[in-house]
Design a protein around this motif. Structure first.
Motif, PDB file in Angstrom:
ATOM      1  N   HIS A   1     -12.007  -6.723   1.979  1.00 43.40           N
ATOM      2  CA  HIS A   1     -11.118  -7.121   3.068  1.00 43.40           C
ATOM      3  C   HIS A   1     -10.017  -8.044   2.564  1.00 43.40           C
ATOM      4  O   HIS A   1      -8.871  -7.968   3.025  1.00 43.40           O
TER       5      HIS A   1
ATOM      6  N   GLY B   1      -7.298  -6.130   1.324  1.00 48.92           N
ATOM      7  CA  GLY B   1      -6.679  -5.246   2.310  1.00 48.92           C
ATOM      8  C   GLY B   1      -7.360  -3.909   2.469  1.00 48.92           C
ATOM      9  O   GLY B   1      -6.774  -2.983   3.036  1.00 48.92           O
TER      10      GLY B   1
ATOM     11  N   SER C   1      -6.240   1.224   3.253  1.00 56.62           N
ATOM     12  CA  SER C   1      -5.572   0.025   2.758  1.00 56.62           C
ATOM     13  C   SER C   1      -4.566  -0.468   3.794  1.00 56.62           C
ATOM     14  O   SER C   1      -3.792   0.318   4.343  1.00 56.62           O
ATOM     15  N   ALA C   2      -4.569  -1.774   4.014  1.00 61.62           N
ATOM     16  CA  ALA C   2      -3.596  -2.368   4.939  1.00 61.62           C
ATOM     17  C   ALA C   2      -2.183  -2.278   4.385  1.00 61.62           C
ATOM     18  O   ALA C   2      -1.212  -2.397   5.129  1.00 61.62           O
ATOM     19  N   TYR C   3      -2.059  -2.041   3.078  1.00 64.17           N
ATOM     20  CA  TYR C   3      -0.748  -2.018   2.428  1.00 64.17           C
ATOM     21  C   TYR C   3      -0.210  -0.610   2.212  1.00 64.17           C
ATOM     22  O   TYR C   3       1.004  -0.409   2.130  1.00 64.17           O
TER      23      TYR C   3
ATOM     24  N   LYS D   1      -2.953   2.241  10.261  1.00 61.40           N
ATOM     25  CA  LYS D   1      -4.068   1.517  10.858  1.00 61.40           C
ATOM     26  C   LYS D   1      -5.153   2.513  11.263  1.00 61.40           C
ATOM     27  O   LYS D   1      -4.849   3.579  11.782  1.00 61.40           O
TER      28      LYS D   1
ATOM     29  N   GLU E   1     -11.941  -3.675   9.517  1.00 56.22           N
ATOM     30  CA  GLU E   1     -12.749  -4.781   9.018  1.00 56.22           C
ATOM     31  C   GLU E   1     -13.907  -5.085   9.970  1.00 56.22           C
ATOM     32  O   GLU E   1     -15.041  -5.280   9.541  1.00 56.22           O
TER      33      GLU E   1
END
Length: 372
Positions: A136, A139, A173-175, A179, A204
């Motif tokens: 987390h 990311g 991945s958040a990057y 979402k 998460e």
């Protein structure tokens, strides 16, 4: 008349064959096979280290999800996560090299034992949470945490085994990625919000829910939302998850602090569910916490020698079939192990389509991003 071309040779060939860049790896034995391809143990002849190599057949089926799995895994380096080493190209396969876990799956350990005592369950849970915390922080949300995706680095005969999170096939991945909103995962471990129709959710917090299911299963030897009288009724399991309907077996005693942690994790509203930092501060979690888990792990600068650009280029090249890729034989699914007399084993990596489709309250056009 055109003659059929022979299928490609199985990856890695026979034990003792040299594969990889400059013949770097010598195959040792098979680890298993499934719809993903084939996995083999091999030895790095430069370092002497045993590694696991997963072989995926080349071709257009190697889509963005495969690239996402590799790149997300590559970005992680933590003692409680299987280490990614490199990818390389073969005539008919893309090979993914990673750390070898000699102790096998946590699932097998609990299936053999039935359940863990509270202290042992806490020992494994502490490591799982610390590995997930690193994901987390980088990311990455896993989205398919379960006993089968939690490996052990040894059998525990000489030293206490270390937990290793693996399989980032559903990770995001958040990057790099959008979402999460797809219904992915394994029914027994899936969070209530993931079942909702195409609604964005926190990957998460969905992972936190799965951690709670793992802890419950280690303690009681059964899945919290499975009907013990109707274990293969996946629709009923999912209905129970939606209602957060579970109980603590009366014949197994655990401490009040332990049940307090579980009821704070298995909360239907992800906004009210404990977060990983809050779990780490819980009194039950802090008991007998190994010294190595007290401080934040610092990722070494040489965590991966292969750059992201190099990985992308190799994956892109692998999307072109090899000389005989289109004639590759079908690989049978891995045989699922059953839990020897208790309920473990009945809800493993199963598609959600049939289970969800039989619940009237859920729309028929729900999107299922299932790969297994």
């Amino acid at each position: 008349m055109q003659t059929a071309r022979a299928p490609p040779p199985m990856p890695g060939g026979n034990a003792g064959d040299l594969i990889g860049p400059n013949g770097r790896y010598q195959t040792v034995h098979d680890l298993g096979q499934g719809n993903f391809g084939v996995a083999k143990a091999a030895r790095n002849l430069v370092t002497g280290q045993l590694v696991a190599i997963k072989f995926l057949r080349r071709g257009d089926k190697l889509d963005k999800s495969v690239e996402r799995e590799i790149l997300n895994h590559r970005s992680l380096c933590h003692p409680n996560i299987i280490r990614f080493h490199e990818v390389f190209l073969m005539d008919n396969y893309l090979a993914i090299v990673m750390e070898y876990a000699a102790g096998g799956e946590l699932f097998d350990r609990i299936a053999a034992r039935g359940r863990f005592e509270e202290a042992e369950a806490r020992y494994f849970f502490q490591q799982l949470v610390c590995g997930l915390e690193h994901c987390h922080r980088m990311g990455i949300c896993h989205r398919d945490l379960k006993l089968e995706n939690t490996l052990l680095d040894s059998d525990g005969e000489k030293s206490a085994p270390r937990v290793k999170i693996c399989d980032f096939g559903y990770s995001k991945s958040a990057y790099r990625d959008s979402k999460p909103k797809s219904t992915v995962g394994t029914p027994a471990y899936i969070a209530p919000e993931v079942l909702k129709r195409r609604m964005e959710y926190s990957g998460e917090q969905a992972d936190v829910w799965s951690c709670g299911v793992l802890l419950y299963t280690m303690l009681f030897g059964s899945y919290p939302f499975e009907d013990p009288e109707d274990q293969r009724n996946y629709s009923k399991t999912i209905q129970r998850i939606s209602k957060v309907e579970y109980y603590f077996p009366q014949n197994i005693q655990v401490t009040r602090e332990c049940t307090d942690l579980l009821v704070r994790i298995l909360v239907g509203d992800p906004g009210q569910r404990l977060t990983i930092p809050q779990i780490r501060c819980h009194p039950w979690f802090l008991q007998n916490l190994p010294r190595e888990l007290l401080e934040e792990y610092v990722t070494p600068s040489d965590s991966c020698t292969q750059s992201e650009a190099e990985c992308r280029a190799i994956i892109q090249a692998a999307q072109t079939p090899g000389p005989a890729g289109q004639f590759a034989p079908h690989l049978p699914l891995r045989t699922q192990q059953q839990g020897g007399g208790h309920s473990l084993g009945s809800l493993q990596s199963l598609g959600l389509s049939s289970a969800l489709g039989s619940i009237p309250s859920l729309p028929a056009d729900m999107h299922y991003d299932m790969m297994q």
